[in-house]
Design a protein around this motif. Structure first.
Motif, PDB file in Angstrom:
ATOM      1  N   LEU A 281     -18.571 -10.581  -9.578  1.00  0.00           N
ATOM      2  CA  LEU A 281     -17.204 -10.651  -9.077  1.00  0.00           C
ATOM      3  C   LEU A 281     -16.265 -10.310 -10.228  1.00  0.00           C
ATOM      4  O   LEU A 281     -16.703 -10.137 -11.367  1.00  0.00           O
ATOM      5  CB  LEU A 281     -16.906 -12.057  -8.529  1.00  0.00           C
ATOM      6  CG  LEU A 281     -17.809 -12.505  -7.364  1.00  0.00           C
ATOM      7  CD1 LEU A 281     -17.501 -13.942  -6.980  1.00  0.00           C
ATOM      8  CD2 LEU A 281     -17.658 -11.567  -6.163  1.00  0.00           C
ATOM      9  N   GLU A 282     -14.987 -10.239  -9.961  1.00  0.00           N
ATOM     10  CA  GLU A 282     -14.008  -9.829 -10.973  1.00  0.00           C
ATOM     11  C   GLU A 282     -14.108 -10.677 -12.237  1.00  0.00           C
ATOM     12  O   GLU A 282     -14.059 -10.165 -13.361  1.00  0.00           O
ATOM     13  CB  GLU A 282     -12.587  -9.903 -10.377  1.00  0.00           C
ATOM     14  CG  GLU A 282     -11.508  -9.337 -11.290  1.00  0.00           C
ATOM     15  CD  GLU A 282     -11.791  -7.905 -11.751  1.00  0.00           C
ATOM     16  OE1 GLU A 282     -11.516  -7.608 -12.928  1.00  0.00           O
ATOM     17  OE2 GLU A 282     -12.311  -7.097 -10.950  1.00  0.00           O
ATOM     18  N   ASP A 283     -14.259 -11.973 -12.060  1.00  0.00           N
ATOM     19  CA  ASP A 283     -14.343 -12.888 -13.205  1.00  0.00           C
ATOM     20  C   ASP A 283     -15.560 -12.571 -14.076  1.00  0.00           C
ATOM     21  O   ASP A 283     -15.485 -12.566 -15.310  1.00  0.00           O
ATOM     22  CB  ASP A 283     -14.418 -14.331 -12.684  1.00  0.00           C
ATOM     23  CG  ASP A 283     -14.524 -15.338 -13.809  1.00  0.00           C
ATOM     24  OD1 ASP A 283     -13.706 -15.255 -14.747  1.00  0.00           O
ATOM     25  OD2 ASP A 283     -15.417 -16.207 -13.772  1.00  0.00           O
ATOM     26  N   HIS A 284     -16.699 -12.313 -13.433  1.00  0.00           N
ATOM     27  CA  HIS A 284     -17.923 -11.968 -14.174  1.00  0.00           C
ATOM     28  C   HIS A 284     -17.723 -10.660 -14.931  1.00  0.00           C
ATOM     29  O   HIS A 284     -18.122 -10.538 -16.093  1.00  0.00           O
ATOM     30  CB  HIS A 284     -19.113 -11.836 -13.214  1.00  0.00           C
ATOM     31  CG  HIS A 284     -19.331 -13.018 -12.340  1.00  0.00           C
ATOM     32  ND1 HIS A 284     -19.400 -12.908 -10.968  1.00  0.00           N
ATOM     33  CD2 HIS A 284     -19.479 -14.337 -12.623  1.00  0.00           C
ATOM     34  CE1 HIS A 284     -19.598 -14.109 -10.453  1.00  0.00           C
ATOM     35  NE2 HIS A 284     -19.646 -15.002 -11.433  1.00  0.00           N
ATOM     36  N   ASN A 285     -17.127  -9.679 -14.258  1.00  0.00           N
ATOM     37  CA  ASN A 285     -16.885  -8.383 -14.902  1.00  0.00           C
ATOM     38  C   ASN A 285     -16.025  -8.538 -16.143  1.00  0.00           C
ATOM     39  O   ASN A 285     -16.325  -7.968 -17.200  1.00  0.00           O
ATOM     40  CB  ASN A 285     -16.207  -7.411 -13.919  1.00  0.00           C
ATOM     41  CG  ASN A 285     -17.195  -6.783 -12.964  1.00  0.00           C
ATOM     42  OD1 ASN A 285     -18.305  -6.451 -13.342  1.00  0.00           O
ATOM     43  ND2 ASN A 285     -16.806  -6.645 -11.701  1.00  0.00           N
ATOM     44  N   ASP A 308     -19.060   2.514 -19.890  1.00  0.00           N
ATOM     45  CA  ASP A 308     -18.004   2.884 -18.933  1.00  0.00           C
ATOM     46  C   ASP A 308     -18.565   3.540 -17.680  1.00  0.00           C
ATOM     47  O   ASP A 308     -18.054   3.378 -16.587  1.00  0.00           O
ATOM     48  CB  ASP A 308     -16.996   3.836 -19.594  1.00  0.00           C
ATOM     49  CG  ASP A 308     -16.043   3.087 -20.527  1.00  0.00           C
ATOM     50  OD1 ASP A 308     -16.124   1.847 -20.551  1.00  0.00           O
ATOM     51  OD2 ASP A 308     -15.237   3.725 -21.196  1.00  0.00           O
ATOM     52  N   LEU A 309     -19.663   4.277 -17.857  1.00  0.00           N
ATOM     53  CA  LEU A 309     -20.283   4.964 -16.726  1.00  0.00           C
ATOM     54  C   LEU A 309     -21.062   3.996 -15.828  1.00  0.00           C
ATOM     55  O   LEU A 309     -20.975   4.057 -14.608  1.00  0.00           O
ATOM     56  CB  LEU A 309     -21.210   6.069 -17.227  1.00  0.00           C
ATOM     57  CG  LEU A 309     -22.030   6.835 -16.189  1.00  0.00           C
ATOM     58  CD1 LEU A 309     -21.096   7.595 -15.224  1.00  0.00           C
ATOM     59  CD2 LEU A 309     -22.989   7.811 -16.867  1.00  0.00           C
ATOM     60  N   TYR A 310     -21.822   3.094 -16.456  1.00  0.00           N
ATOM     61  CA  TYR A 310     -22.743   2.261 -15.690  1.00  0.00           C
ATOM     62  C   TYR A 310     -22.250   0.839 -15.402  1.00  0.00           C
ATOM     63  O   TYR A 310     -22.817   0.161 -14.550  1.00  0.00           O
ATOM     64  CB  TYR A 310     -24.087   2.183 -16.397  1.00  0.00           C
ATOM     65  CG  TYR A 310     -24.826   3.502 -16.428  1.00  0.00           C
ATOM     66  CD1 TYR A 310     -25.315   4.060 -15.244  1.00  0.00           C
ATOM     67  CD2 TYR A 310     -24.979   4.218 -17.608  1.00  0.00           C
ATOM     68  CE1 TYR A 310     -25.970   5.286 -15.249  1.00  0.00           C
ATOM     69  CE2 TYR A 310     -25.648   5.441 -17.632  1.00  0.00           C
ATOM     70  CZ  TYR A 310     -26.136   5.965 -16.441  1.00  0.00           C
ATOM     71  OH  TYR A 310     -26.776   7.182 -16.444  1.00  0.00           O
ATOM     72  N   CYS A 311     -21.224   0.392 -16.129  1.00  0.00           N
ATOM     73  CA  CYS A 311     -20.831  -1.026 -16.001  1.00  0.00           C
ATOM     74  C   CYS A 311     -19.388  -1.270 -15.603  1.00  0.00           C
ATOM     75  O   CYS A 311     -18.956  -2.410 -15.596  1.00  0.00           O
ATOM     76  CB  CYS A 311     -21.096  -1.756 -17.326  1.00  0.00           C
ATOM     77  SG  CYS A 311     -22.845  -1.954 -17.664  1.00  0.00           S
ATOM     78  N   LYS A 312     -18.662  -0.227 -15.294  1.00  0.00           N
ATOM     79  CA  LYS A 312     -17.292  -0.457 -14.867  1.00  0.00           C
ATOM     80  C   LYS A 312     -17.230  -0.432 -13.327  1.00  0.00           C
ATOM     81  O   LYS A 312     -17.748   0.477 -12.698  1.00  0.00           O
ATOM     82  CB  LYS A 312     -16.349   0.596 -15.470  1.00  0.00           C
ATOM     83  CG  LYS A 312     -16.108   0.385 -16.981  1.00  0.00           C
ATOM     84  CD  LYS A 312     -15.435  -0.954 -17.247  1.00  0.00           C
ATOM     85  CE  LYS A 312     -15.404  -1.306 -18.736  1.00  0.00           C
ATOM     86  NZ  LYS A 312     -14.350  -0.673 -19.474  1.00  0.00           N
ATOM     87  N   ALA A 313     -16.590  -1.451 -12.792  1.00  0.00           N
ATOM     88  CA  ALA A 313     -16.551  -1.593 -11.322  1.00  0.00           C
ATOM     89  C   ALA A 313     -15.739  -0.462 -10.695  1.00  0.00           C
ATOM     90  O   ALA A 313     -14.789   0.020 -11.279  1.00  0.00           O
ATOM     91  CB  ALA A 313     -15.946  -2.939 -10.968  1.00  0.00           C
TER      92      ALA A 313
END
Length: 313
Positions: A281-285, A308-313
């Motif tokens: 969720l946003e908090d985890h991100n 940035d490619l693999y871990c940005k929502a």
């Protein structure tokens, strides 16, 4: 069944049985400030490991838990078989007289290192350990190490499901509970960000090759070719295709009962990239993005992860 495979499955069954009789509070123990599963590792093993004598032609795969070490193990054992003029997957490709050991360096009994002295070269080993906790002889003898890394969000997601499926690790009622432990260094084999930071100090050494889970997934043939080149193993096109075919997730999952016993279903769950999006969720991100920025962004390994490619929502 190949003798080496039976050794592997029997060892896993024994660990799971040992863990099943433990109280949840007894599942992990601390050694030099890092937690490890008590049914899998021991202080005696770590002490014996310090004096382990590595050979310059050993083949080592290093990766944090849930980074894809079982997958890359398949690739490397097939490549070693090819280097010995054997056909991967054939019963005859394994000498039944060979003394076989569980491939994870830090797993087993304290006497395993004596037995490993009798193993023929090249010996194949896997480890989840940080470099500072490996035997000094590995670096002194310039053993070639394939370092496998994976985007931290997928590592966390995979580790969560793995913990809840395996008796040797503490289970979690909620993803939130797991995430808190993951981010506060309460995981078996320690904090992933610290793991990356420590290995980053070695990333420029010529005997270490770093690959990411994502790049192997994206182009398996190129990854296998590059790994074979690094270890000096010539491949024909036919051999390359055989290794690629055997290391596909579908193929490994299909054979998992034979290769890993009941443990296979737990290991080979999805084998995909971006499964973290089903949990974060946003908090985890925000928390993980901040931790990545503080610990590893800007380093050689940090850049290789393509966050940035693999871990940005």
């Amino acid at each position: 069944m190949e003798k080496s495979r039976k050794t592997f499955v029997d060892a896993i069954d024994k660990m799971i049985a040992a863990a099943s009789s433990m109280h949840p509070d007894e599942l992990l123990f601390s050694y030099n400030g890092i937690l490890y599963p008590a049914a899998v590792c021991s202080r005696e093993v770590f002490q014996a490991l310090e004096s382990f004598e590595a050979r310059s032609d050993d083949v080592i795969l290093a990766g944090y838990p849930k980074s894809g070490t079982n997958w890359l193990s398949q690739i490397l054992t097939d490549l070693i078989a090819i280097s010995q003029k054997k056909t991967p997957g054939r019963e005859s490709s394994v000498n039944a007289e060979d003394v076989q050991e569980f491939p994870y360096l830090e797993v087993g009994d304290a006497e395993k290192y004596e037995r490993m002295m009798k193993l023929p070269s090249p010996r194949f080993m896997v480890t989840h350990l940080r470099p500072e906790n490996l035997p000094k002889s590995i670096f002194k003898n310039k053993v070639k190490i394939l370092l496998l890394i994976r985007n931290p969000k997928d590592v966390a997601a995979s580790f969560y499901h793995f913990s809840n499926g395996l008796a040797t690790l503490p289970s979690y009622e909620t993803w939130d509970d797991f995430f808190t432990d993951f981010m506060t260094k309460k995981m078996a084999w320690g904090c992933y960000f610290e793991y990356l930071s420590e290995w980053n100090k070695y990333a420029d050494q010529e005997n270490i090759m770093t690959v990411t889970y994502e790049e192997v997934k994206e182009n398996p043939a190129l990854a296998v070719k590059n790994i074979a080149t690094f270890f000096g193993i010539p491949l024909t096109e036919e051999q390359l295709q055989l290794v690629v075919e055997r290391c596909s997730f579908q193929s490994m999952k299909k054979n998992s009962e034979k290769t890993h016993g009941t443990f296979g279903n737990i290991i080979f769950r999805k084998g995909c990239v971006s499964d973290w999006k089903n949990l974060f969720l946003e908090d985890h991100n925000q928390k993980m993005d901040k931790a990545f920025e503080e610990h590893i962004a800007g380093t050689k390994l940090g850049k290789k992860l393509k966050y940035d490619l693999y871990c940005k929502a």
